[in-house]
Write an enzyme that holds these catalytic residues in place. Structure first.
Site, PDB file in Angstrom:
ATOM      1  N   CYS A  41      45.344  32.604  47.300  1.00  0.00           N
ATOM      2  CA  CYS A  41      46.578  33.055  47.450  1.00  0.00           C
ATOM      3  C   CYS A  41      47.466  31.816  47.112  1.00  0.00           C
ATOM      4  N   CYS A  80      48.940  34.197  44.707  1.00  0.00           N
ATOM      5  CA  CYS A  80      50.483  34.915  44.994  1.00  0.00           C
ATOM      6  C   CYS A  80      51.453  33.879  44.785  1.00  0.00           C
ATOM      7  N   LYS A 115      51.888  32.111  41.431  1.00  0.00           N
ATOM      8  CA  LYS A 115      52.201  33.088  40.651  1.00  0.00           C
ATOM      9  C   LYS A 115      54.027  33.580  40.704  1.00  0.00           C
ATOM     10  N   LYS A 116      54.136  33.605  42.014  1.00  0.00           N
ATOM     11  CA  LYS A 116      55.524  34.290  42.209  1.00  0.00           C
ATOM     12  C   LYS A 116      56.512  33.124  41.825  1.00  0.00           C
ATOM     13  N   GLY A 141      29.271  26.798  52.271  1.00  0.00           N
ATOM     14  CA  GLY A 141      28.047  26.988  53.343  1.00  0.00           C
ATOM     15  C   GLY A 141      27.278  28.117  52.722  1.00  0.00           C
ATOM     16  N   ALA A 150      44.594  44.350  31.664  1.00  0.00           N
ATOM     17  CA  ALA A 150      46.001  45.282  31.838  1.00  0.00           C
ATOM     18  C   ALA A 150      46.205  45.612  33.222  1.00  0.00           C
ATOM     19  N   SER A 151      45.672  44.864  34.081  1.00  0.00           N
ATOM     20  CA  SER A 151      45.866  44.708  35.343  1.00  0.00           C
ATOM     21  C   SER A 151      46.993  44.011  36.096  1.00  0.00           C
ATOM     22  N   TYR A 152      46.827  43.807  37.374  1.00  0.00           N
ATOM     23  CA  TYR A 152      47.827  43.065  38.082  1.00  0.00           C
ATOM     24  C   TYR A 152      48.047  41.569  37.509  1.00  0.00           C
ATOM     25  N   VAL A 153      46.916  41.190  37.648  1.00  0.00           N
ATOM     26  CA  VAL A 153      46.832  39.780  37.378  1.00  0.00           C
ATOM     27  C   VAL A 153      47.277  39.358  35.540  1.00  0.00           C
ATOM     28  N   LEU A 187      49.026  41.528  33.665  1.00  0.00           N
ATOM     29  CA  LEU A 187      50.479  41.864  33.336  1.00  0.00           C
ATOM     30  C   LEU A 187      51.630  40.794  34.155  1.00  0.00           C
ATOM     31  N   GLU A 188      51.350  40.332  35.326  1.00  0.00           N
ATOM     32  CA  GLU A 188      52.031  39.422  35.896  1.00  0.00           C
ATOM     33  C   GLU A 188      52.352  38.072  35.133  1.00  0.00           C
ATOM     34  N   GLY A 226      39.282  41.202  35.711  1.00  0.00           N
ATOM     35  CA  GLY A 226      38.764  41.370  36.782  1.00  0.00           C
ATOM     36  C   GLY A 226      38.205  40.351  37.654  1.00  0.00           C
ATOM     37  N   HIS A 245      75.580  49.918  50.540  1.00  0.00           N
ATOM     38  CA  HIS A 245      76.265  49.925  49.224  1.00  0.00           C
ATOM     39  C   HIS A 245      76.718  48.428  49.035  1.00  0.00           C
ATOM     40  N   GLU A 256      69.572  51.377  48.104  1.00  0.00           N
ATOM     41  CA  GLU A 256      70.457  52.756  48.334  1.00  0.00           C
ATOM     42  C   GLU A 256      69.756  53.948  47.624  1.00  0.00           C
TER      43      GLU A 256
HETATM   44  P1  FAD Z   1      40.325  33.804  49.213  1.00  0.00           P
HETATM   45  O1  FAD Z   1      41.979  33.698  49.601  1.00  0.00           O
HETATM   46  O2  FAD Z   1      39.874  33.792  48.059  1.00  0.00           O
HETATM   47  O3  FAD Z   1      39.657  32.618  50.079  1.00  0.00           O
HETATM   48  C1  FAD Z   1      38.249  32.229  50.024  1.00  0.00           C
HETATM   49  C2  FAD Z   1      37.914  30.941  50.146  1.00  0.00           C
HETATM   50  O4  FAD Z   1      36.463  30.844  50.455  1.00  0.00           O
HETATM   51  C3  FAD Z   1      38.377  30.009  48.887  1.00  0.00           C
HETATM   52  O5  FAD Z   1      38.841  28.899  49.376  1.00  0.00           O
HETATM   53  C4  FAD Z   1      36.840  29.739  48.295  1.00  0.00           C
HETATM   54  O6  FAD Z   1      36.766  28.513  47.665  1.00  0.00           O
HETATM   55  C5  FAD Z   1      35.976  29.607  49.566  1.00  0.00           C
HETATM   56  N1  FAD Z   1      34.565  29.983  49.372  1.00  0.00           N
HETATM   57  C6  FAD Z   1      33.733  30.554  48.495  1.00  0.00           C
HETATM   58  N2  FAD Z   1      32.668  30.613  48.875  1.00  0.00           N
HETATM   59  C7  FAD Z   1      32.336  29.527  49.850  1.00  0.00           C
HETATM   60  C8  FAD Z   1      31.357  29.002  50.456  1.00  0.00           C
HETATM   61  N3  FAD Z   1      29.954  29.367  50.258  1.00  0.00           N
HETATM   62  N4  FAD Z   1      31.539  27.942  51.517  1.00  0.00           N
HETATM   63  C9  FAD Z   1      32.737  27.664  51.652  1.00  0.00           C
HETATM   64  N5  FAD Z   1      33.749  28.256  51.123  1.00  0.00           N
HETATM   65  C10 FAD Z   1      33.559  28.918  50.218  1.00  0.00           C
HETATM   66  N6  FAD Z   1      47.880  39.296  46.862  1.00  0.00           N
HETATM   67  C11 FAD Z   1      48.847  39.617  47.220  1.00  0.00           C
HETATM   68  O7  FAD Z   1      49.172  40.023  48.383  1.00  0.00           O
HETATM   69  N7  FAD Z   1      50.371  39.404  46.532  1.00  0.00           N
HETATM   70  C12 FAD Z   1      50.118  38.664  45.398  1.00  0.00           C
HETATM   71  O8  FAD Z   1      51.249  38.539  44.896  1.00  0.00           O
HETATM   72  C13 FAD Z   1      48.966  38.389  44.946  1.00  0.00           C
HETATM   73  N8  FAD Z   1      48.982  37.724  43.603  1.00  0.00           N
HETATM   74  C14 FAD Z   1      47.763  37.223  43.044  1.00  0.00           C
HETATM   75  C15 FAD Z   1      47.785  36.625  41.932  1.00  0.00           C
HETATM   76  C16 FAD Z   1      46.610  35.963  41.217  1.00  0.00           C
HETATM   77  C17 FAD Z   1      46.648  35.470  39.933  1.00  0.00           C
HETATM   78  C18 FAD Z   1      45.464  36.603  42.087  1.00  0.00           C
HETATM   79  C19 FAD Z   1      44.338  36.106  41.400  1.00  0.00           C
HETATM   80  C20 FAD Z   1      45.490  37.163  43.206  1.00  0.00           C
HETATM   81  C21 FAD Z   1      46.653  37.593  43.779  1.00  0.00           C
HETATM   82  N9  FAD Z   1      46.444  38.031  44.917  1.00  0.00           N
HETATM   83  C22 FAD Z   1      47.730  38.459  45.640  1.00  0.00           C
HETATM   84  C23 FAD Z   1      45.235  38.415  45.758  1.00  0.00           C
HETATM   85  C24 FAD Z   1      45.178  37.725  46.968  1.00  0.00           C
HETATM   86  O9  FAD Z   1      45.224  36.141  46.450  1.00  0.00           O
HETATM   87  C25 FAD Z   1      43.651  37.847  47.494  1.00  0.00           C
HETATM   88  O10 FAD Z   1      43.576  38.932  47.934  1.00  0.00           O
HETATM   89  C26 FAD Z   1      43.535  36.942  48.901  1.00  0.00           C
HETATM   90  O11 FAD Z   1      43.754  35.423  48.645  1.00  0.00           O
HETATM   91  C27 FAD Z   1      42.103  37.061  49.299  1.00  0.00           C
HETATM   92  O12 FAD Z   1      42.055  36.482  50.538  1.00  0.00           O
HETATM   93  P2  FAD Z   1      40.464  36.113  51.133  1.00  0.00           P
HETATM   94  O13 FAD Z   1      40.554  35.437  52.677  1.00  0.00           O
HETATM   95  O14 FAD Z   1      39.744  37.204  51.043  1.00  0.00           O
HETATM   96  O15 FAD Z   1      39.819  35.319  49.898  1.00  0.00           O
HETATM   97  P1  NDP Z   2      41.337  44.663  38.049  1.00  0.00           P
HETATM   98  O1  NDP Z   2      39.990  44.534  38.279  1.00  0.00           O
HETATM   99  O2  NDP Z   2      42.584  45.252  38.830  1.00  0.00           O
HETATM  100  O3  NDP Z   2      41.814  44.711  36.417  1.00  0.00           O
HETATM  101  C1  NDP Z   2      40.887  44.195  35.634  1.00  0.00           C
HETATM  102  C2  NDP Z   2      41.572  44.764  34.200  1.00  0.00           C
HETATM  103  O4  NDP Z   2      40.639  44.099  33.078  1.00  0.00           O
HETATM  104  C3  NDP Z   2      41.532  46.080  33.908  1.00  0.00           C
HETATM  105  O5  NDP Z   2      42.688  46.223  33.045  1.00  0.00           O
HETATM  106  C4  NDP Z   2      40.323  46.262  32.888  1.00  0.00           C
HETATM  107  O6  NDP Z   2      40.636  47.489  32.210  1.00  0.00           O
HETATM  108  C5  NDP Z   2      40.158  45.097  32.213  1.00  0.00           C
HETATM  109  N1  NDP Z   2      38.727  44.629  31.626  1.00  0.00           N
HETATM  110  C6  NDP Z   2      37.832  44.821  32.516  1.00  0.00           C
HETATM  111  N2  NDP Z   2      36.764  44.126  31.797  1.00  0.00           N
HETATM  112  C7  NDP Z   2      37.381  43.985  30.408  1.00  0.00           C
HETATM  113  C8  NDP Z   2      36.460  43.644  29.145  1.00  0.00           C
HETATM  114  N3  NDP Z   2      35.411  43.252  29.147  1.00  0.00           N
HETATM  115  N4  NDP Z   2      37.441  43.541  28.144  1.00  0.00           N
HETATM  116  C9  NDP Z   2      38.962  43.969  28.250  1.00  0.00           C
HETATM  117  N5  NDP Z   2      39.568  44.353  29.285  1.00  0.00           N
HETATM  118  C10 NDP Z   2      38.515  44.320  30.593  1.00  0.00           C
HETATM  119  O7  NDP Z   2      41.706  43.146  38.101  1.00  0.00           O
HETATM  120  P2  NDP Z   2      42.834  41.960  38.499  1.00  0.00           P
HETATM  121  O8  NDP Z   2      42.150  40.729  38.197  1.00  0.00           O
HETATM  122  O9  NDP Z   2      43.932  42.055  37.690  1.00  0.00           O
HETATM  123  O10 NDP Z   2      43.301  42.028  39.967  1.00  0.00           O
HETATM  124  C11 NDP Z   2      42.332  41.920  41.009  1.00  0.00           C
HETATM  125  C12 NDP Z   2      42.619  42.242  42.265  1.00  0.00           C
HETATM  126  O11 NDP Z   2      43.824  41.167  42.697  1.00  0.00           O
HETATM  127  C13 NDP Z   2      43.927  43.474  42.367  1.00  0.00           C
HETATM  128  O12 NDP Z   2      43.363  44.577  42.599  1.00  0.00           O
HETATM  129  C14 NDP Z   2      44.888  43.049  43.329  1.00  0.00           C
HETATM  130  O13 NDP Z   2      44.518  43.785  44.521  1.00  0.00           O
HETATM  131  C15 NDP Z   2      44.940  41.554  43.428  1.00  0.00           C
HETATM  132  N6  NDP Z   2      46.277  41.072  42.764  1.00  0.00           N
HETATM  133  C16 NDP Z   2      47.359  41.386  43.672  1.00  0.00           C
HETATM  134  C17 NDP Z   2      48.585  41.160  43.186  1.00  0.00           C
HETATM  135  C18 NDP Z   2      49.696  41.431  43.599  1.00  0.00           C
HETATM  136  O14 NDP Z   2      49.641  41.769  44.887  1.00  0.00           O
HETATM  137  N7  NDP Z   2      51.019  41.174  43.167  1.00  0.00           N
HETATM  138  C19 NDP Z   2      48.582  40.331  41.812  1.00  0.00           C
HETATM  139  C20 NDP Z   2      47.359  40.094  41.176  1.00  0.00           C
HETATM  140  C21 NDP Z   2      46.037  40.238  41.373  1.00  0.00           C
HETATM  141  P3  NDP Z   2      40.014  49.000  32.714  1.00  0.00           P
HETATM  142  O15 NDP Z   2      41.005  49.531  33.516  1.00  0.00           O
HETATM  143  O16 NDP Z   2      39.681  49.566  31.217  1.00  0.00           O
HETATM  144  O17 NDP Z   2      38.526  48.747  33.338  1.00  0.00           O
END
Ligand code: FAD
Ligand code: NDP
Length: 513
Positions: A77, A82, A85-86, A150, A217-220, A222-223, A308, A488, A493
């Site tokens: 994050c 997050c 990105k934001k 770890g 075409a998911s969150y990551v 499109l954002e 993904g 308003h 609203e």
């Molecule tokens: P993480 O935050 O991923 O933390 C895991 C940590 O463990 C990392 O530092 C990693 O390096 C470390 N680690 C891994 N393996 C080991 C190991 N063996 N030993 C020691 N350390 C290790 N969520 C939202 O709510 N709002 C958003 O706007 C949003 N935007 C996002 C945008 C993008 C581009 C992405 C990719 C994700 C976004 N998310 C968003 C999702 C959010 O970032 C994650 O859901 C959240 O960070 C998950 O937290 P976590 O604690 O599970 O893992």
């Molecule tokens: P997702 O798993 O949600 O989406 C993956 C996308 O990639 C889908 O559109 C999928 O298509 C496509 N895809 C998968 N494999 C292939 C391939 N081989 N070739 C072409 N397209 C492919 O992953 P994201 O990384 O977008 O998001 C992961 C999670 O991170 C989200 O679920 C969300 O919870 C979190 N996140 C939250 C945000 C927020 O809160 N604003 C922002 C960003 C991430 P298909 O549908 O056909 O499988």
């Protein structure tokens, strides 16, 4: 050199065994709680546990991306999710505001342009300040931080390895796995790994990515495509099926429709087959268009995979302790109390099966787990009605069920959908098109009309949905919403004024103020 190395390894092995022997003899573990992963969930859990006066440690280690990008403490994050990105989304919104500003009388000198390196530097500096802040917080709360990767040696023992290969053995009564996930690479596509980047790299690029193809075409996807378009880059999204799988599909279509109007190009029903690097350094991408049955190519400066995310469980050595994972997703299986298949080993956040991949759910799950372990609480994390927002150029926020899910759960005869196409006041003077500004509320049709889902596309969707999420969590009904007095003139609203049902077939366009 090799002899020296073997001697060192032997010595380290001895220290590990020694540590385990001391624990076996004393019957005591070094820490009450050890958290593997210093991201959203792990840090929240560790800090909460420390509040109860417990001895707590966190191990965090960032494996550089295949392109070599690395970052500090705080997890996805803070560093590659997050937060950056934001902030980049905000950069794009400011670009649109600059256009609006001229309608409001601001004299903006032309041509206006955006400089990636200035934005990136500012965002990266802020992220680094957060990394530092997390370290300070751990210190203040007396949580021991190990910058180490770890893996399990036995159910109470973790072997930590530094970047330089130095080993530390840590034992703990309770262990929480919070290691999150990393972006997937479609390694079956030639050139994908060699020439592509992911969201783990995008936010740390020093130079503009230029003309960019974003695959997925998911969150990551499109954002990122949204803010790249917004700062003026030629951006294309390659979508093999539907946008925003799992979301209300009417809303998802409006989001991508707006992006198309905004300037993002879409290659629909296409999937890439190879990426090649040309002498010009451009990346030539070849793809199949499944509708036309053709093979097509184009050149880009950057190809970003947003296909993904996958849990990285391999390095944890879970098999050694018997923590069960889902064989398809690789995620850790947990019960309602976040317990894994091994007593005293828990897992939270993105690494766990069936949980939303969101920061607030990881944080809440971590805090509640610490309170259950050390604070005599029995409260479980409630994953129902978790609000979320997709930060596309026109934001989409929602909470509760999509229309499709509501129909599937209750049958179409038993749900009522209220909806409205509205025009944000700010769009009027700016002469912005508001075709995709849409609100939909899905209710049960019985007398009480409990609200099952609320969907909002428009400015500040996250801020709007956050407030309404409380009402929906408390079981709000349509009549109660109608008694709620609006503020308003705001976009939020419009939710309090919803009165046209889809069933009526009446025009849902809001007129007047
Ligand atoms: P993480 O935050 O991923 O933390 C895991 C940590 O463990 C990392 O530092 C990693 O390096 C470390 N680690 C891994 N393996 C080991 C190991 N063996 N030993 C020691 N350390 C290790 N969520 C939202 O709510 N709002 C958003 O706007 C949003 N935007 C996002 C945008 C993008 C581009 C992405 C990719 C994700 C976004 N998310 C968003 C999702 C959010 O970032 C994650 O859901 C959240 O960070 C998950 O937290 P976590 O604690 O599970 O893992
Ligand atoms: P997702 O798993 O949600 O989406 C993956 C996308 O990639 C889908 O559109 C999928 O298509 C496509 N895809 C998968 N494999 C292939 C391939 N081989 N070739 C072409 N397209 C492919 O992953 P994201 O990384 O977008 O998001 C992961 C999670 O991170 C989200 O679920 C969300 O919870 C979190 N996140 C939250 C945000 C927020 O809160 N604003 C922002 C960003 C991430 P298909 O549908 O056909 O499988």
């Amino acid at each position: 050199m090799a002899t020296l190395w073997r001697r060192r390894e032997r010595l380290l092995g001895v220290s590990g065994r020694l540590c385990r022997t001391v624990r076996a003899l004393s019957g005591k573990n070094e820490y009450d709680l050890l958290v593997i992963g210093g991201g959203s969930g792990g840090l929240a859990c560790a800090k909460e546990a420390a509040q109860f006066g417990r001895k707590v440690a966190v191990l965090d280690y960032v494996e550089p991306s295949p392109q070599g990008t690395k970052w500090g403490l705080g997890g996805t994050c803070v560093n590659v999710g997050c937060i950056p990105k934001k902030l980049m989304h905000q950069a794009a919104l400011l670009g649109s505001a600059l256009k609006d500003a001229q309608h409001y009388g601001w004299n903006i000198a032309q041509p206006v342009h955006h400089t990636w390196s200035v934005m990136a530097q500012a965002v990266q500096n802020y992220v680094k300040s957060l990394n530092w802040g997390h370290r300070v917080q751990l210190q203040d709360k007396k949580v021991k931080y190990f910058n180490m990767k770890g893996s399990f040696s036995d159910p109470h023992t973790i072997r930590g390895l530094t970047k330089g290969g130095k080993e530390t053995i840590v034992t703990a009564e309770n262990i929480v796995i919070a290691t999150g996930g990393r972006p997937k690479y479609p390694t079956h596509i030639a050139g994908a790994l060699a020439y592509g980047i992911t969201s783990d790299d995008l936010f740390w690029l020093k130079e503009s990515p230029g003309k960019t193809l974003v695959v997925g075409a998911s969150y990551v996807s499109l954002e990122c495509a949204g803010f790249l378009t917004g700062i003026g880059l030629d951006t294309t999204v390659m979508m093999r099926s539907i946008p925003l799988r799992g979301f209300d599909q009417q809303m998802a279509s409006l989001v991508t429709e707006h992006m198309e109007c905004y300037g993002t190009k879409f290659l629909k029903r296409c999937f890439p087959t190879k990426v090649e690097k040309l002498e010009s350094n451009k990346l030539q991408v070849t793809w199949k268009n499944t509708d036309l049955g053709t093979e097509e190519t184009d050149c880009f400066d950057t190809v970003m995979w947003a296909v993904g995310r996958a849990p990285d469980v391999k390095t944890l050595n879970l098999d050694a302790v018997g923590v069960k994972t889902n064989s398809e997703t690789g995620k850790i299986i947990v019960d309602a109390s976040e317990a894994t298949s091994v007593p005293h080993i828990y897992a939270i956040g993105d690494i766990t099966e069936g949980r939303p991949e969101l920061t607030p759910t990881a944080i809440a799950a971590g805090k509640l787990l610490a309170r259950r372990l050390f604070g005599q609480s029995s409260e479980l994390m409630d994953y129902d009605n978790v609000p979320t927002t997709v930060f596309t150029p026109l934001e989409y926020g929602c909470v509760g069920l999509s229309e499709e899910a509501a129909v599937q759960c209750y049958g179409s005869d038993n749900i009522e959908v209220y909806h409205a196409y509205y025009k944000p006041l700010e769009f009027t003077v700016a002469e912005r098109d508001a075709t995709q500004c849409y609100i939909k509320m899905v209710c049960l049709r019985e007398r009480e009309q409990r609200i099952l889902g609320l969907h909002f596309i428009g400015p500040n969707a996250g801020e709007v949905i956050q407030g309404f999420a409380l009402g929906i969590k408390c079981g709000a009904t349509y009549p109660q919403l109608m008694k709620t007095v609006g503020i308003h003139p705001t976009c939020a609203e419009e939710i309090t004024k919803l009165h046209i049902t889809k069933r009526s077939g009446l025009d849902a366009t809001v007129t007047g103020c």
